[in-house]
Design an enzyme around this catalytic site. Structure first.
Site, short mmCIF file in Angstrom:
data_model
loop_
_atom_site.label_atom_id
_atom_site.label_comp_id
_atom_site.label_asym_id
_atom_site.label_seq_id
_atom_site.Cartn_x
_atom_site.Cartn_y
_atom_site.Cartn_z
N GLU A 91 0.79 -1.17 0.33
CA GLU A 91 0.04 -0.38 0.07
C GLU A 91 1.55 1.23 -0.19
OE1 GLU A 91 -3.90 -0.17 2.51
OE2 GLU A 91 -2.71 1.78 2.62
N ARG B 228 -3.51 32.47 -19.17
CA ARG B 228 -4.22 33.26 -18.20
C ARG B 228 -3.09 34.62 -17.82
NH1 ARG B 228 -8.31 35.50 -14.82
NH2 ARG B 228 -7.53 36.20 -13.27
N GLN C 42 8.38 34.99 -12.29
CA GLN C 42 8.91 34.17 -11.79
C GLN C 42 8.64 33.61 -10.21
OE1 GLN C 42 12.64 35.46 -10.68
NE2 GLN C 42 13.91 35.08 -12.87
#
Length: 380
Positions: free
Chosen positions: A243, A269, A280
């Site tokens: 798991e 955008r 940055q």
């Protein structure tokens, strides 16, 4: 270690990713807060994603840990319903794999084919109200009776529990023996004395229902014992190896998806007359997301490779689980910041990713437990 994938492996990943995206369209947000349905589970079974590591003779894919992780990675990247990805992985690694390795032959033949096709849903019943990280002191008890055992007590937070058909559970059979006093059992839904609770309200992983399972003089025959009496803790830790490594490949896939979404958003955008890529503060944040993703991926692959080689993988698995879970949580938070107010809305599933990554630092051993394992392996 070979860092490349052959043509068949690459094709398998691409096909799984394509099939998952077709079966669970990203644009479909209608069930973002709903539990998965039986048809979803059967669809996963048809895609071969409920048993890739199960031997082929039981209907599984017969893959090793590394190739199995690669398939779960594709599932996590292609399916935005992370609760479904988690539920399927818990079903496979915490339930199917212990059956493969420790169940009697007749029980394996009875349950594993249905678990691979999706006809059966399995839940791992280990957690209790007072036993989370410490599973050596389980309050659920199993008393020896003629022909089997009688279980009493309650398990909490059983993933898949409200819908499961079969439960792998662990109970104290010798309270004075610590880890050696725990035994594993397989219990079918409908067994007399078994009571299944309804789904809990949770922060994330909404598609995977979790609830309580109670045993009241619940009789389990010897034929449904996992391994030998007293072997339960070792069996559970064995399942945790699977798991903590392979399940978290789904979160690596989620991290890939977040990077893809943030790159696309930053390119399209515009703010202050410039694309977000020109800032940055945004581009470097995405670079950090990519760094976390690739670092976590390499640690996870190494852990799975060591498992396949039969090498002791305790340290690598703990490092992998810690890196993936903490990295996924940090990257999901970064994605919300990059998307801004839009990331707080449901349409892009960014806020869902954040909610879905929070529990990753808790289940399968908390991040602090992983750090303890790491320091212990280092001899500290």
């Amino acid at each position: 270690m070979d860092f490349g994938w052959n043509d068949d492996q690459l094709a398998r990943y691409d096909k799984t990713l394509s099939d998952v995206r077709g079966a669970f369209p990203f644009e479909d947000t209608s069930r973002a807060t709903d539990h998965y349905r039986r048809e979803d589970w059967l669809r996963l079974g048809k895609l071969g994603l409920l048993g890739p590591s199960v031997p082929a003779r039981y209907g599984g894919g017969g893959l090793g840990a590394l190739e199995t992780a690669r398939q779960i990675e594709a599932l996590g990247r292609g399916c935005a319903e992370t609760g479904l990805v988690f539920g399927a992985s818990a079903h496979l690694f915490a339930c199917a794999m212990p059956l493969v390795d420790f169940a009697p032959a007749a029980l394996r033949a009875e349950l594993l084919p249905g678990m691979c096709t999706g006809e059966l849903i399995a839940g791992n019943a280990i957690t209790e109200a007072d036993a989370g990280s410490d599973v050596s002191r389980l309050a659920v008890t199993a008393q020896r009776v003629p022909g089997g055992w009688r279980l009493n007590g309650e398990k909490s937070f059983v993933s898949n529990g409200p819908l499961a058909d079969v439960y792998l559970t662990y109970a104290t059979t010798d309270p004075n023996a610590g880890h050696f006093g725990i035994t594993g059992f397989v219990v079918r839904r409908g067994t007399s004395g078994l009571a299944v609770g309804g789904p809990m309200e949770k922060m994330g992983l909404a598609q995977c229902p979790a609830g309580t399972v109670r045993f009241d003089d619940c009789f389990v025959p010897d034929a449904q014992l996992l391994g030998e009496p007293g072997q339960g803790a070792a069996i559970f830790q064995h399942s945790m190896g699977w798991e903590r490594a392979c399940l978290f490949a789904g979160y690596v896939g989620l991290m890939d998806r977040l990077v893809d979404q943030c790159v696309e958003h930053a390119r399209s955008r515009r703010q202050f007359g410039r694309r977000l890529t020109a800032f940055q503060a945004v581009s470097h944040r995405i670079a950090e997301m990519k760094l976390r993703t690739e670092s976590a991926r390499l640690l996870l692959y190494r852990a799975c490779w060591e498992m396949d080689q039969g090498r002791p993988a305790t340290l690598s698995v703990a490092l992998s689980k810690l890196a993936v879970s903490e990295g996924a949580l940090s990257s999901a938070l970064d994605a919300v910041r990059i998307f801004g107010g839009r990331g707080y809305q449901r349409a892009d599933r960014i806020e869902a990713a954040l909610r879905d990554t929070v529990p990753s630092v808790l289940f399968s051993g908390t991040s602090d437990i992983q750090r303890e394992i790491i320091t212990r392996e280092l001899g500290i």
